[in-house]
Design a protein around this motif. Structure first.
Motif, mmCIF file in Angstrom:
data_model
loop_
_atom_site.group_PDB
_atom_site.id
_atom_site.type_symbol
_atom_site.label_atom_id
_atom_site.label_comp_id
_atom_site.label_asym_id
_atom_site.label_seq_id
_atom_site.Cartn_x
_atom_site.Cartn_y
_atom_site.Cartn_z
ATOM 1 N N GLU A 1 41.236 24.290 51.880
ATOM 2 C CA GLU A 1 41.992 25.148 50.874
ATOM 3 C C GLU A 1 41.039 25.243 49.844
ATOM 4 O O GLU A 1 41.288 26.308 48.886
ATOM 5 C CB GLU A 1 43.344 24.201 50.441
ATOM 6 C CG GLU A 1 44.347 24.230 51.494
ATOM 7 C CD GLU A 1 44.911 25.568 51.633
ATOM 8 O OE1 GLU A 1 45.032 26.639 50.820
ATOM 9 O OE2 GLU A 1 45.228 26.043 52.796
ATOM 10 N N ARG A 2 40.276 24.542 49.328
ATOM 11 C CA ARG A 2 39.392 24.423 48.127
ATOM 12 C C ARG A 2 37.805 24.854 48.463
ATOM 13 O O ARG A 2 36.913 24.483 47.940
ATOM 14 C CB ARG A 2 39.060 23.069 47.524
ATOM 15 C CG ARG A 2 40.750 22.661 47.118
ATOM 16 C CD ARG A 2 40.800 21.417 46.364
ATOM 17 N NE ARG A 2 39.688 21.374 45.233
ATOM 18 C CZ ARG A 2 39.994 21.580 43.862
ATOM 19 N NH1 ARG A 2 41.167 22.172 43.529
ATOM 20 N NH2 ARG A 2 38.814 21.433 43.217
ATOM 21 N N GLY A 3 37.545 25.483 49.469
ATOM 22 C CA GLY A 3 36.531 25.735 50.190
ATOM 23 C C GLY A 3 35.985 27.074 49.419
ATOM 24 O O GLY A 3 35.130 27.871 50.135
ATOM 25 N N ALA A 4 35.886 27.129 48.360
ATOM 26 C CA ALA A 4 35.241 28.190 47.576
ATOM 27 C C ALA A 4 33.766 27.941 47.261
ATOM 28 O O ALA A 4 33.448 26.659 47.057
ATOM 29 C CB ALA A 4 35.955 28.528 46.022
ATOM 30 N N THR A 5 33.090 28.910 47.307
ATOM 31 C CA THR A 5 31.673 28.880 47.161
ATOM 32 C C THR A 5 31.203 29.151 45.995
ATOM 33 O O THR A 5 30.011 28.824 45.392
ATOM 34 C CB THR A 5 30.973 29.534 48.366
ATOM 35 O OG1 THR A 5 31.278 30.951 47.968
ATOM 36 C CG2 THR A 5 31.199 29.285 49.716
ATOM 37 N N GLU A 6 31.892 29.632 45.244
ATOM 38 C CA GLU A 6 31.700 30.094 43.650
ATOM 39 C C GLU A 6 33.000 30.570 42.883
ATOM 40 O O GLU A 6 33.957 30.882 43.685
ATOM 41 C CB GLU A 6 31.015 31.468 43.750
ATOM 42 C CG GLU A 6 30.374 31.911 42.241
ATOM 43 C CD GLU A 6 29.615 33.293 42.215
ATOM 44 O OE1 GLU A 6 29.211 33.696 41.346
ATOM 45 O OE2 GLU A 6 29.462 33.701 43.543
ATOM 46 N N VAL A 7 33.028 30.255 41.729
ATOM 47 C CA VAL A 7 34.204 30.363 40.750
ATOM 48 C C VAL A 7 33.683 30.975 39.744
ATOM 49 O O VAL A 7 32.900 30.822 39.099
ATOM 50 C CB VAL A 7 34.855 28.978 40.148
ATOM 51 C CG1 VAL A 7 35.944 29.254 39.398
ATOM 52 C CG2 VAL A 7 35.332 27.943 41.280
ATOM 53 N N VAL A 8 34.519 32.377 39.530
ATOM 54 C CA VAL A 8 34.093 33.365 38.554
ATOM 55 C C VAL A 8 35.054 33.333 37.423
ATOM 56 O O VAL A 8 36.306 33.678 37.724
ATOM 57 C CB VAL A 8 33.844 34.722 39.305
ATOM 58 C CG1 VAL A 8 33.812 35.844 38.343
ATOM 59 C CG2 VAL A 8 32.920 34.657 40.665
ATOM 60 N N GLU A 9 34.733 33.404 36.509
ATOM 61 C CA GLU A 9 35.823 33.153 35.313
ATOM 62 C C GLU A 9 35.535 34.551 34.395
ATOM 63 O O GLU A 9 34.457 34.904 34.110
ATOM 64 C CB GLU A 9 35.682 32.063 34.276
ATOM 65 C CG GLU A 9 35.812 30.657 34.974
ATOM 66 C CD GLU A 9 35.946 29.510 34.064
ATOM 67 O OE1 GLU A 9 35.707 29.794 33.128
ATOM 68 O OE2 GLU A 9 35.813 28.309 34.762
ATOM 69 N N ARG A 10 36.535 35.054 34.214
ATOM 70 C CA ARG A 10 36.647 36.414 33.228
ATOM 71 C C ARG A 10 37.296 36.292 32.114
ATOM 72 O O ARG A 10 38.575 35.832 32.441
ATOM 73 C CB ARG A 10 37.042 37.662 34.223
ATOM 74 C CG ARG A 10 35.919 37.882 35.279
ATOM 75 C CD ARG A 10 36.044 39.346 35.742
ATOM 76 N NE ARG A 10 35.046 39.467 37.033
ATOM 77 C CZ ARG A 10 35.246 40.514 37.876
ATOM 78 N NH1 ARG A 10 36.438 41.015 37.984
ATOM 79 N NH2 ARG A 10 34.244 40.647 38.854
ATOM 80 N N SER A 11 37.057 36.746 31.140
ATOM 81 C CA SER A 11 37.909 36.872 29.914
ATOM 82 C C SER A 11 38.896 38.082 30.154
ATOM 83 O O SER A 11 38.289 38.990 30.724
ATOM 84 C CB SER A 11 37.167 36.639 28.268
ATOM 85 O OG SER A 11 36.361 37.737 28.513
ATOM 86 N N ALA A 12 39.691 38.313 28.943
ATOM 87 C CA ALA A 12 40.521 39.502 28.994
ATOM 88 C C ALA A 12 39.678 40.648 28.593
ATOM 89 O O ALA A 12 40.399 41.720 28.765
ATOM 90 C CB ALA A 12 41.766 39.212 28.151
ATOM 91 N N THR A 13 38.602 40.492 27.887
ATOM 92 C CA THR A 13 37.850 41.584 27.349
ATOM 93 C C THR A 13 36.990 42.103 28.535
ATOM 94 O O THR A 13 36.393 43.086 28.278
ATOM 95 C CB THR A 13 37.167 41.349 26.137
ATOM 96 O OG1 THR A 13 36.027 40.331 26.634
ATOM 97 C CG2 THR A 13 38.013 40.889 24.829
ATOM 98 N N ASP A 14 36.654 41.427 29.904
ATOM 99 C CA ASP A 14 35.915 42.257 30.805
ATOM 100 C C ASP A 14 36.522 43.268 31.353
ATOM 101 O O ASP A 14 37.603 42.950 31.838
ATOM 102 C CB ASP A 14 35.474 40.883 31.698
ATOM 103 C CG ASP A 14 34.334 39.841 31.048
ATOM 104 O OD1 ASP A 14 33.926 40.107 30.000
ATOM 105 O OD2 ASP A 14 34.442 38.783 31.624
ATOM 106 N N ARG A 15 35.692 44.212 31.639
ATOM 107 C CA ARG A 15 36.362 45.153 32.290
ATOM 108 C C ARG A 15 35.573 45.525 33.684
ATOM 109 O O ARG A 15 36.041 46.494 34.311
ATOM 110 C CB ARG A 15 36.238 46.634 31.443
ATOM 111 C CG ARG A 15 37.421 46.363 30.199
ATOM 112 C CD ARG A 15 37.479 47.720 29.532
ATOM 113 N NE ARG A 15 38.352 47.465 28.422
ATOM 114 C CZ ARG A 15 38.812 48.133 27.738
ATOM 115 N NH1 ARG A 15 38.612 49.515 27.992
ATOM 116 N NH2 ARG A 15 39.585 47.915 26.817
ATOM 117 N N SER A 16 34.794 44.623 34.074
ATOM 118 C CA SER A 16 34.136 45.109 35.351
ATOM 119 C C SER A 16 34.883 44.298 36.569
ATOM 120 O O SER A 16 35.517 43.465 36.341
ATOM 121 C CB SER A 16 32.530 44.621 35.348
ATOM 122 O OG SER A 16 32.213 43.480 34.775
#
Length: 75
Positions: free
Chosen positions: A60-75
């Motif tokens: 269930e927690r098999g993520a290879t990367e965690v991406v964090e984005r703020s509210a101002t990111d548009r990509s």
């Protein structure tokens, strides 16, 4: 801030595990008896690849990367 878990799809991870097992079998069949530490290095690498792919596929927690984005990111 939103965060997203990135991991390979289950079919891709299982395919990677099967490929790693095939390489492991090849390394052990062709390299055993040579008295070479390089064979065991390859074997350890293959075991790591297989373990990582199975963890990514079935955990269930098999993520290879965690991406964090703020509210101002548009990509």
């Amino acid at each position: 801030m939103a965060s997203f878990k990135v991991k390979p799809s289950k079919p891709v991870a299982v395919f990677g595990a099967v490929g790693g097992m095939a390489v492991l079998v090849f390394v052990l069949v062709s390299g055993t008896g040579r008295g070479n530490g390089f064979v065991w290095l390859w074997a350890a690498l293959c075991v790591g690849v297989v373990g990582f792919n199975l963890w990514a596929a079935f955990s269930e927690r098999g993520a290879t990367e965690v991406v964090e984005r703020s509210a101002t990111d548009r990509s």
